[in-house]
Design a protein around this motif. Structure first.
Motif, PDB file in Angstrom:
ATOM      1  N   UNK A 169       0.873  -1.172   0.000  1.00 12.19           N
ATOM      2  CA  UNK A 169       0.000   0.000   0.000  1.00 12.19           C
ATOM      3  C   UNK A 169       0.909   1.220   0.000  1.00 12.19           C
ATOM      4  N   UNK A 170       0.907   1.956  -1.097  1.00 10.65           N
ATOM      5  CA  UNK A 170       1.792   3.121  -1.214  1.00 10.65           C
ATOM      6  C   UNK A 170       0.995   4.377  -0.892  1.00 10.65           C
ATOM      7  N   UNK A 171       1.470   5.142   0.070  1.00  8.85           N
ATOM      8  CA  UNK A 171       0.764   6.352   0.470  1.00  8.85           C
ATOM      9  C   UNK A 171       1.739   7.518   0.591  1.00  8.85           C
ATOM     10  N   UNK A 172       1.196   8.722   0.627  1.00  8.79           N
ATOM     11  CA  UNK A 172       1.986   9.915   0.917  1.00  8.79           C
ATOM     12  C   UNK A 172       1.292  10.656   2.059  1.00  8.79           C
ATOM     13  N   UNK A 173       1.821  11.824   2.381  1.00 10.55           N
ATOM     14  CA  UNK A 173       1.277  12.593   3.498  1.00 10.55           C
ATOM     15  C   UNK A 173      -0.234  12.789   3.390  1.00 10.55           C
ATOM     16  N   UNK A 174      -0.705  13.088   2.170  1.00  8.05           N
ATOM     17  CA  UNK A 174      -2.121  13.382   1.982  1.00  8.05           C
ATOM     18  C   UNK A 174      -3.032  12.248   2.430  1.00  8.05           C
ATOM     19  N   UNK A 175      -2.546  11.007   2.301  1.00 10.16           N
ATOM     20  CA  UNK A 175      -3.390   9.874   2.658  1.00 10.16           C
ATOM     21  C   UNK A 175      -3.447   9.651   4.161  1.00 10.16           C
ATOM     22  N   UNK A 176      -2.479  10.210   4.884  1.00 11.78           N
ATOM     23  CA  UNK A 176      -2.399   9.939   6.317  1.00 11.78           C
ATOM     24  C   UNK A 176      -2.899  11.096   7.161  1.00 11.78           C
ATOM     25  N   UNK A 177      -2.622  12.313   6.704  1.00 10.89           N
ATOM     26  CA  UNK A 177      -2.877  13.478   7.545  1.00 10.89           C
ATOM     27  C   UNK A 177      -4.173  14.146   7.118  1.00 10.89           C
TER      28      UNK A 177
ATOM     29  N   UNK B 149      -3.365  -1.724   5.053  1.00  7.80           N
ATOM     30  CA  UNK B 149      -2.023  -2.270   4.835  1.00  7.80           C
ATOM     31  C   UNK B 149      -1.759  -3.505   5.680  1.00  7.80           C
ATOM     32  N   UNK B 150      -2.638  -3.817   6.621  1.00 11.28           N
ATOM     33  CA  UNK B 150      -2.408  -4.972   7.494  1.00 11.28           C
ATOM     34  C   UNK B 150      -2.183  -6.237   6.669  1.00 11.28           C
ATOM     35  N   UNK B 151      -1.215  -7.020   7.084  1.00  8.44           N
ATOM     36  CA  UNK B 151      -0.905  -8.237   6.350  1.00  8.44           C
ATOM     37  C   UNK B 151      -0.004  -7.979   5.164  1.00  8.44           C
ATOM     38  N   UNK B 152       0.408  -6.743   4.970  1.00  6.69           N
ATOM     39  CA  UNK B 152       1.270  -6.431   3.842  1.00  6.69           C
ATOM     40  C   UNK B 152       2.299  -5.388   4.224  1.00  6.69           C
ATOM     41  N   UNK B 153       2.684  -4.592   3.245  1.00  5.26           N
ATOM     42  CA  UNK B 153       3.721  -3.591   3.456  1.00  5.26           C
ATOM     43  C   UNK B 153       3.114  -2.205   3.225  1.00  5.26           C
ATOM     44  N   UNK B 154       3.366  -1.302   4.165  1.00  6.80           N
ATOM     45  CA  UNK B 154       2.925   0.084   4.006  1.00  6.80           C
ATOM     46  C   UNK B 154       4.124   0.901   3.566  1.00  6.80           C
ATOM     47  N   UNK B 155       4.024   1.497   2.386  1.00  4.72           N
ATOM     48  CA  UNK B 155       5.124   2.266   1.818  1.00  4.72           C
ATOM     49  C   UNK B 155       4.758   3.739   1.890  1.00  4.72           C
ATOM     50  N   UNK B 156       5.480   4.482   2.706  1.00  6.11           N
ATOM     51  CA  UNK B 156       5.185   5.910   2.853  1.00  6.11           C
ATOM     52  C   UNK B 156       6.229   6.688   2.076  1.00  6.11           C
ATOM     53  N   UNK B 157       5.813   7.231   0.947  1.00  8.32           N
ATOM     54  CA  UNK B 157       6.738   7.950   0.091  1.00  8.32           C
ATOM     55  C   UNK B 157       6.893   9.375   0.628  1.00  8.32           C
ATOM     56  N   UNK B 158       8.095   9.908   0.522  1.00 11.96           N
ATOM     57  CA  UNK B 158       8.406  11.249   1.005  1.00 11.96           C
ATOM     58  C   UNK B 158       7.894  11.440   2.425  1.00 11.96           C
TER      59      UNK B 158
END
Lengths: 147, 318
Positions: free
Chosen positions: B123-131, B149-158
């Motif tokens: 699951x690729x996310x950036x700031x906008x998806x979290x904040x 992202x549970x059960x996988x990998x959370x990829x936080x770009x920048x």
């Protein structure tokens, strides 16, 4: 004569079985996720059989891949409402189905007094029946309290 | 008075449900590295990694090290040597276009094959998806991403954008705290990979020491060399069913030389953009001869003039 000797609420799946353990709940959730269902957590302290819509705890969880995410939400709900009924609901969004596919209770209050069947005599020998939860007298949020 | 249950719950297997995770429980536990590798197909991913990704030698080495640890841990577990699940949260630092996202995707596959994440999706996310945008918006938003992202990998770009020191009321801090909590408590369920430029990530970690200490693997992605970029370009071309015509390869090498000297060079990403523009020019060139019958060669060949029309050669082109 007792029609419900265990005195437990029997609604949804598995409700005649002993309570599911967390691992068993996770297995059911996993099964639902494999079928593409969206899980949600619902709670209430008014489990009248005609009370179809319980309160939603958070929004339904779409696009999840693993049961751990749903369990996270369930744990949070249990912490917030330890003495409420909590059920897991799986929504099947398949076109043409668009309905609840699974539903089972995962949390119960410690004491479940059950329901009263009220009979009302009306004109002639006719009878009217209604069901009322013994706990429903107390206002919302104060039902099923210990002691 | 608990008695043995005489019922079975649909969905649960005959095994105790608590440890439903181990696959192939019926077979003998693995005893050698080769057995683990063979059963997990992780070797294939290594080979793909080696084949598909040009350069990045230190990164590949680090991935091998991590995989080796996981394999050995698995063997130890088979012999009953309990060890705490290793912390697998990672941080990828490097300039743009050095393959951080691609490697993260591969990492998810490797971890999945070794059984350290259950589903292996990224699951690729950036700031906008979290904040969130207002008070109380951030926590549910971050939690929703984490649940996905549970059960996988959370990829936080920048990832460094999560923390904005200039604004002390910024909601990013809240997202970081929730992230930290889940990274610590649900290590078995989720692997978090943070990515970003090296220097900005360093500042980010300096201001969030708790985050830095919970990340075991800091992997630095080096910039590509000239030869590597050239090879990447050729691979991209052939993947798109194009090839360089005579002298076009030299022209492209020269192009790269000049482009790298310019600002905002983003490694493989710039190469891909350059190739896309060359395809445009090739198409316009062929477009000007409406009467000509175009052969397979004409349609697949990038000629030197398609490259030399670029703005980096000082021309008026794009």
């Amino acid at each position: 004569m007792m029609t419900n000797p265990t005195g437990r609420l029997t609604q949804g799946q598995f409700s005649f079985l002993p309570d599911l353990t967390d691992a068993e709940i996770a297995l059911q959730i996993e099964y639902g996720l494999r079928r593409g269902y969206a899980w949600s957590v619902e709670y209430t302290d008014d489990p009248h059989p005609r009370n179809t819509y319980w309160e939603m705890y958070g929004i339904p969880m779409f696009d999840l891949k693993d049961a751990a995410g749903v369990m996270l939400e369930l744990d949070a709900c249990r912490k917030a409402f330890p003495d409420h009924y909590i059920r897991m609901v799986a929504f099947d969004a398949t076109r043409g189905v668009e309905s609840i596919a699974m539903s089972f209770i995962v949390n119960r209050p410690k004491r479940e007094p059950g329901f009263q069947l009220e009979r009302q005599e009306i004109g002639g020998r006719s009878m009217r029946y209604t069901i009322r939860g013994y706990a429903a007298d107390a206002p919302e949020g104060e039902r099923y309290r210990e002691g | 008075m608990p008695t043995a249950p005489t019922y079975s719950i649909p969905g649960s297997t005959t095994a105790a449900p608590a440890d439903a995770a181990p696959p192939r429980a019926d077979t003998q536990p693995e005893r050698t590295v080769a057995e683990v590798l063979a059963r997990s197909n992780v070797q294939e991913v290594f080979e793909e990694l080696e084949r598909d990704l040009v350069g990045l030698a230190p990164v590949k080495q680090r991935i091998r090290d991590i995989a080796a640890l996981l394999v050995i841990d698995k063997l130890r577990l088979n012999l009953g040597l309990e060890a705490q699940t290793p912390s697998l949260h990672m941080c990828f630092t490097g300039n743009p276009g050095t393959g951080k996202t691609t490697v993260a995707l591969r990492m998810a596959q490797i971890l999945h094959r070794l059984g350290y994440v259950r589903k292996g999706h990224l699951v690729a996310v950036t700031r906008d998806d979290l904040v969130g945008q207002y008070i109380g918006h951030t926590a549910p938003k971050t939690r929703e991403v984490l649940k996905k992202a549970m059960g996988g990998v959370l990829f936080i770009d920048e990832a460094y954008y999560l923390y904005r020191p200039e604004n002390e009321r910024d909601y990013g801090q809240e997202a970081i705290e929730i992230l930290l909590q889940v990274m610590e408590n649900q290590r078995d369920d989720l692997v978090v990979i943070l990515a970003g430029y090296k220097d900005r990530m360093d500042t980010f970690f300096r201001s969030n020491p708790g985050l830095s200490s919970r990340i075991a693997h800091h992997i630095d992605f080096p910039d590509y060399g000239h030869e590597e970029l050239l090879e990447i370009g050729e691979r991209m071309l052939s993947a798109m069913n194009y090839r360089f015509g005579p002298a076009a390869r030299e022209a492209f090498a020269e192009y790269l030389e000049r482009r790298r000297a310019q600002p905002h060079f983003a490694n493989a990403r710039s190469v891909r953009n350059a190739l896309d523009r060359m395809r445009l020019r090739q198409a316009s060139r062929l477009f000007t001869e409406p009467g000509r019958q175009l052969s397979r060669d004409d349609l697949t060949t990038i000629e030197p003039e398609d490259i030399r029309a670029s703005r980096v050669f000082g021309g008026p082109g794009t």
